[in-house]
Design a protein around this motif. Sequence first.
Motif, PDB file in Angstrom:
ATOM      1  N   TYR A  56     -15.885  64.421-133.084  1.00 27.29           N
ATOM      2  CA  TYR A  56     -14.757  63.699-133.689  1.00 27.29           C
ATOM      3  C   TYR A  56     -14.870  62.198-133.399  1.00 27.29           C
ATOM      4  CZ  TYR A  56     -12.893  63.968-128.914  1.00 27.29           C
ATOM      5  OH  TYR A  56     -12.732  63.857-127.553  1.00 27.29           O
ATOM      6  N   ARG A  60     -15.839  60.623-126.385  1.00 28.38           N
ATOM      7  CA  ARG A  60     -16.510  59.856-125.325  1.00 28.38           C
ATOM      8  C   ARG A  60     -16.277  60.570-124.002  1.00 28.38           C
ATOM      9  NH1 ARG A  60     -18.245  54.794-125.388  1.00 28.38           N
ATOM     10  NH2 ARG A  60     -17.310  54.238-127.369  1.00 28.38           N
ATOM     11  N   ASP A  62     -15.397  60.972-120.023  1.00 29.72           N
ATOM     12  CA  ASP A  62     -14.531  60.231-119.102  1.00 29.72           C
ATOM     13  C   ASP A  62     -15.155  60.125-117.703  1.00 29.72           C
ATOM     14  OD1 ASP A  62     -14.156  62.822-118.289  1.00 29.72           O
ATOM     15  OD2 ASP A  62     -11.998  62.890-118.665  1.00 29.72           O
ATOM     16  N   GLY A 189      -1.647  67.383-131.570  1.00 27.83           N
ATOM     17  CA  GLY A 189      -2.215  67.478-130.223  1.00 27.83           C
ATOM     18  C   GLY A 189      -2.470  66.117-129.623  1.00 27.83           C
ATOM     19  N   THR A 190      -1.979  65.923-128.395  1.00 23.93           N
ATOM     20  CA  THR A 190      -2.134  64.632-127.732  1.00 23.93           C
ATOM     21  C   THR A 190      -2.742  64.805-126.342  1.00 23.93           C
ATOM     22  OG1 THR A 190       0.199  64.825-127.104  1.00 23.93           O
ATOM     23  CG2 THR A 190      -0.300  63.455-129.015  1.00 23.93           C
ATOM     24  N   GLY A 191      -3.799  65.644-126.259  1.00 21.27           N
ATOM     25  CA  GLY A 191      -4.625  65.705-125.052  1.00 21.27           C
ATOM     26  C   GLY A 191      -5.742  64.670-125.211  1.00 21.27           C
ATOM     27  N   SER A 192      -6.791  64.792-124.406  1.00 24.25           N
ATOM     28  CA  SER A 192      -7.881  63.803-124.447  1.00 24.25           C
ATOM     29  C   SER A 192      -8.455  63.636-125.851  1.00 24.25           C
ATOM     30  CB  SER A 192      -9.024  64.236-123.530  1.00 24.25           C
ATOM     31  OG  SER A 192      -8.593  64.285-122.210  1.00 24.25           O
ATOM     32  N   SER A 193      -8.639  64.760-126.566  1.00 23.39           N
ATOM     33  CA  SER A 193      -9.291  64.682-127.884  1.00 23.39           C
ATOM     34  C   SER A 193      -8.394  63.944-128.879  1.00 23.39           C
ATOM     35  CB  SER A 193      -9.614  66.080-128.419  1.00 23.39           C
ATOM     36  OG  SER A 193     -10.363  66.800-127.474  1.00 23.39           O
ATOM     37  N   GLN A 196      -8.187  60.209-127.924  1.00 29.12           N
ATOM     38  CA  GLN A 196      -9.403  59.442-128.243  1.00 29.12           C
ATOM     39  C   GLN A 196      -9.562  59.222-129.747  1.00 29.12           C
ATOM     40  OE1 GLN A 196     -12.731  61.532-126.451  1.00 29.12           O
ATOM     41  NE2 GLN A 196     -12.622  60.251-124.636  1.00 29.12           N
ATOM     42  N   ARG A 213       3.685  67.490-128.861  1.00 28.46           N
ATOM     43  CA  ARG A 213       4.548  68.503-128.242  1.00 28.46           C
ATOM     44  C   ARG A 213       4.926  68.087-126.823  1.00 28.46           C
ATOM     45  NH1 ARG A 213       2.727  74.707-128.286  1.00 28.46           N
ATOM     46  NH2 ARG A 213       1.253  74.027-126.688  1.00 28.46           N
ATOM     47  N   THR A 214       3.917  67.593-126.072  1.00 31.33           N
ATOM     48  CA  THR A 214       4.183  67.141-124.695  1.00 31.33           C
ATOM     49  C   THR A 214       3.611  65.737-124.533  1.00 31.33           C
ATOM     50  OG1 THR A 214       3.840  69.419-123.979  1.00 31.33           O
ATOM     51  CG2 THR A 214       3.941  67.760-122.247  1.00 31.33           C
ATOM     52  N   LYS A 333      -1.818  67.805-115.800  1.00 30.79           N
ATOM     53  CA  LYS A 333      -2.725  67.987-116.935  1.00 30.79           C
ATOM     54  C   LYS A 333      -3.791  66.928-116.699  1.00 30.79           C
ATOM     55  CE  LYS A 333       0.766  68.953-120.502  1.00 30.79           C
ATOM     56  NZ  LYS A 333       0.486  70.224-121.141  1.00 30.79           N
ATOM     57  N   ARG A 334      -5.005  67.143-117.161  1.00 31.68           N
ATOM     58  CA  ARG A 334      -6.047  66.149-116.878  1.00 31.68           C
ATOM     59  C   ARG A 334      -5.622  64.771-117.412  1.00 31.68           C
ATOM     60  NH1 ARG A 334     -11.678  66.879-115.932  1.00 31.68           N
ATOM     61  NH2 ARG A 334     -12.924  65.076-116.502  1.00 31.68           N
ATOM     62  N   GLY A 389      -7.099  71.674-128.350  1.00 28.51           N
ATOM     63  CA  GLY A 389      -7.705  72.099-127.098  1.00 28.51           C
ATOM     64  C   GLY A 389      -8.496  73.396-127.157  1.00 28.51           C
ATOM     65  N   TRP A 502      -4.261  73.604-119.252  1.00 27.70           N
ATOM     66  CA  TRP A 502      -5.347  74.557-119.526  1.00 27.70           C
ATOM     67  C   TRP A 502      -6.061  74.979-118.236  1.00 27.70           C
ATOM     68  CZ3 TRP A 502     -10.016  72.721-118.006  1.00 27.70           C
ATOM     69  CH2 TRP A 502     -10.259  71.353-118.071  1.00 27.70           C
TER      70      TRP A 502
HETATM   71  P1  NAP Z   1      -5.748  69.670-124.463  1.00 22.61           P
HETATM   72  O1  NAP Z   1      -5.790  68.702-123.352  1.00 22.61           O
HETATM   73  O2  NAP Z   1      -5.484  71.082-124.157  1.00 22.61           O
HETATM   74  O3  NAP Z   1      -4.679  69.132-125.494  1.00 22.61           O
HETATM   75  C1  NAP Z   1      -4.259  69.912-126.574  1.00 22.61           C
HETATM   76  C2  NAP Z   1      -3.064  69.274-127.211  1.00 22.61           C
HETATM   77  O4  NAP Z   1      -2.652  70.085-128.313  1.00 22.61           O
HETATM   78  C3  NAP Z   1      -1.869  69.174-126.276  1.00 22.61           C
HETATM   79  O5  NAP Z   1      -1.199  67.985-126.526  1.00 22.61           O
HETATM   80  C4  NAP Z   1      -1.035  70.387-126.682  1.00 22.61           C
HETATM   81  O6  NAP Z   1       0.318  70.271-126.384  1.00 22.61           O
HETATM   82  C5  NAP Z   1      -1.276  70.370-128.175  1.00 22.61           C
HETATM   83  N1  NAP Z   1      -0.982  71.656-128.799  1.00 22.61           N
HETATM   84  C6  NAP Z   1      -1.608  72.841-128.581  1.00 22.61           C
HETATM   85  N2  NAP Z   1      -1.041  73.794-129.339  1.00 22.61           N
HETATM   86  C7  NAP Z   1      -0.039  73.204-130.041  1.00 22.61           C
HETATM   87  C8  NAP Z   1       0.913  73.664-130.961  1.00 22.61           C
HETATM   88  N3  NAP Z   1       0.972  74.949-131.337  1.00 22.61           N
HETATM   89  N4  NAP Z   1       1.793  72.773-131.493  1.00 22.61           N
HETATM   90  C9  NAP Z   1       1.756  71.481-131.116  1.00 22.61           C
HETATM   91  N5  NAP Z   1       0.882  70.978-130.236  1.00 22.61           N
HETATM   92  C10 NAP Z   1       0.000  71.843-129.697  1.00 22.61           C
HETATM   93  O7  NAP Z   1      -7.110  69.652-125.309  1.00 22.61           O
HETATM   94  P2  NAP Z   1      -8.154  68.456-125.534  1.00 22.61           P
HETATM   95  O8  NAP Z   1      -7.468  67.213-125.911  1.00 22.61           O
HETATM   96  O9  NAP Z   1      -9.204  68.950-126.453  1.00 22.61           O
HETATM   97  O10 NAP Z   1      -8.772  68.249-124.113  1.00 22.61           O
HETATM   98  C11 NAP Z   1      -9.190  69.359-123.333  1.00 22.61           C
HETATM   99  C12 NAP Z   1     -10.068  68.889-122.229  1.00 22.61           C
HETATM  100  O11 NAP Z   1     -11.346  68.599-122.747  1.00 22.61           O
HETATM  101  C13 NAP Z   1      -9.649  67.621-121.548  1.00 22.61           C
HETATM  102  O12 NAP Z   1      -8.609  67.808-120.634  1.00 22.61           O
HETATM  103  C14 NAP Z   1     -10.943  67.185-120.923  1.00 22.61           C
HETATM  104  O13 NAP Z   1     -11.220  67.886-119.760  1.00 22.61           O
HETATM  105  C15 NAP Z   1     -11.927  67.575-122.002  1.00 22.61           C
HETATM  106  N6  NAP Z   1     -12.146  66.409-122.847  1.00 22.61           N
HETATM  107  C16 NAP Z   1     -12.644  65.327-122.231  1.00 22.61           C
HETATM  108  C17 NAP Z   1     -12.835  64.215-122.952  1.00 22.61           C
HETATM  109  C18 NAP Z   1     -13.391  63.059-122.223  1.00 22.61           C
HETATM  110  O14 NAP Z   1     -14.313  63.193-121.474  1.00 22.61           O
HETATM  111  N7  NAP Z   1     -12.842  61.908-122.377  1.00 22.61           N
HETATM  112  C19 NAP Z   1     -12.527  64.146-124.300  1.00 22.61           C
HETATM  113  C20 NAP Z   1     -12.010  65.279-124.905  1.00 22.61           C
HETATM  114  C21 NAP Z   1     -11.814  66.417-124.151  1.00 22.61           C
HETATM  115  P3  NAP Z   1       0.878  70.785-124.961  1.00 22.61           P
HETATM  116  O15 NAP Z   1       0.469  69.759-123.961  1.00 22.61           O
HETATM  117  O16 NAP Z   1       2.335  70.877-125.171  1.00 22.61           O
HETATM  118  O17 NAP Z   1       0.240  72.127-124.712  1.00 22.61           O
END
Ligand code: NAP
Length: 552
Positions: A56, A60, A62, A189-193, A196, A213-214, A333-334, A389, A502
Amino acid sequence: MDDRSPITTRTDFDAIVVGAGFAGMFMLHRLRQQGLKVRVFERGSGVGGTWFWNRYPGARCDTESMEYSYQFDDALQQEWNWPERYSAQPDILKYANHVADRYNLRADLQFNTKVLSASFDEARHLWTIATDDGKTATARYFIMATGTLSVANKPKFAGLDSFKGRVFYTSDWPHEGVDFTGRRVALIGTGSSGIQSTPHIAEQASRLTVFQRTPNFSVPARNRPLSDEERNVTKSRYGELRNFTYQQPFATNFHMNDVSALSVSPEERRRVYEERWNQHGGLHFMAAFNDLLFNSEANKTIAEFIVDKIHGIVKDPKKAEILAPKNGVVGCKRLCSDTGYFETFNRDNVDLVDVSQSPIEEVTETGIRVEGDEGIRDFGVDDIVFATGFDAMTGALLGVDIKGRGGQSLRDKWAAGPRTYLGLQTVGFPNLFMVTGPGSPSVLSNMMVSIDQHVNLISDTIRHLESAGIVEIEPQQSAEDAWVSHVNEVADLTVYPTCNSWYLGSNVPGKTRVFMPYIGFNTYVAKCQDVVAKGYEGFVLVPSERKEAATA
Ligand code: NAP
């Protein structure tokens, strides 16, 4: 795809490895060095694992590039030049391909092949592996190098199939890239992905609507190009630096400020946080004080600092209020590491929708429907990007139908959460090894260092088994039980179990809430060394019948 003849006979290999990410590639290299015949099955068409799929915009790492790299060959780390402090996905994938070519790994990699099932033959001490090309293969050792974040969490919103626009998942991004020019895009979704990709999508799209959501904590990455001088300084003392990171709790150099956040004045705390925010950036933030992950009062001080920053950056107070976590625990959360994320919400073409109280109801033919106190709200969009995620840590392991001793299914055994000894093996599944499995430091460490340690441990163990005429290795039940308790006891000393993340599996509907990674890479390494020094303490080692007879 390699040009070798396909597998036609059974019991072809000494070891079968699943996954050609950084773990699987190094596993192959190590075992081949020991003279073993190895086959790696990979569902993708190339190497790189998570970096193969997550293409995507803005993807990048971290962890700093000079640390997020292999250390098994000094020639490799001396010759490779990382362009940036934090590597972009294309650079990491380039590196993975370079390694595959440099060590001729492709000769034993079979791409486009998904492993469906594996079963243990107790009489012959063998694993039989079935793949989606209709073939089976057997091996004495079965190694899951399937990664920790490799199976996507795909929310099943009603009506998604009826959506007439385009749907993308950050975790499986089209290789040719996506042009969002002139499109109305929804990002969920507002995790790392999500954090970024938001600034990049916003630059192209006519309108970007982020569904949150969070609210999440994120700090500036402070990414920048690396100079020749910086690279050379690191290279000149690479050995020393690698040794140092092996002794760190997160297997990385976070520049820990070994002082409690509560032992200094508010002014001094602010000064330290400002310095981390402006200079170090990224995950280094968690090392601003030594108790941020252990003491919730200390953690509140960093939370307040980041919330203040969000309010300072985001000009629309309503958006800032939605974006700023309330009562959030930083790092639970990370922690995310971004480049211009909060600033992006100052753009005229970027909207933010809070779905914490009124979840996404359904996807319609033309967009996303949210129902809440304000009634039904329809957001018309052309594209939906899911940044939702992963089914982390266990998703890929349980994606294969693994049957061990007596036909026991791993899915059944782990129905209430994963149970392992050292995150390496699980009772009832002899000669099955997991690289960075649940119960090992894995995601709470620099993954490249954890991979290095686990692959070396597994290959050294296999060398020992071979030379000692051992046909099976498996944990003792008591050792596994004690380790699972220990992993949880350590987690309970920290702030990690205090939120839904997660790490606990609580992001996936229906998944049991269990803390999965082991906290403390350095103590983990010491434990593994001790286990080996004591003759594989906590494991059952079964000698071959021939040897048993000879020694009887
Ligand atoms: P994530 O941290 O699990 O974030 C998923 C996001 O989707 C959260 O904001 C979650 O909300 C939301 N979500 C999930 N189901 C939903 C629903 N039904 N309705 C609305 N929102 C929903 O996933 P990610 O961003 O892919 O990251 C996962 C991990 O991958 C990271 O923590 C990291 O370890 C790794 N990663 C690292 C990097 C990097 O190196 N910079 C980049 C990308 C990923 P909730 O918080 O409410 O569940």
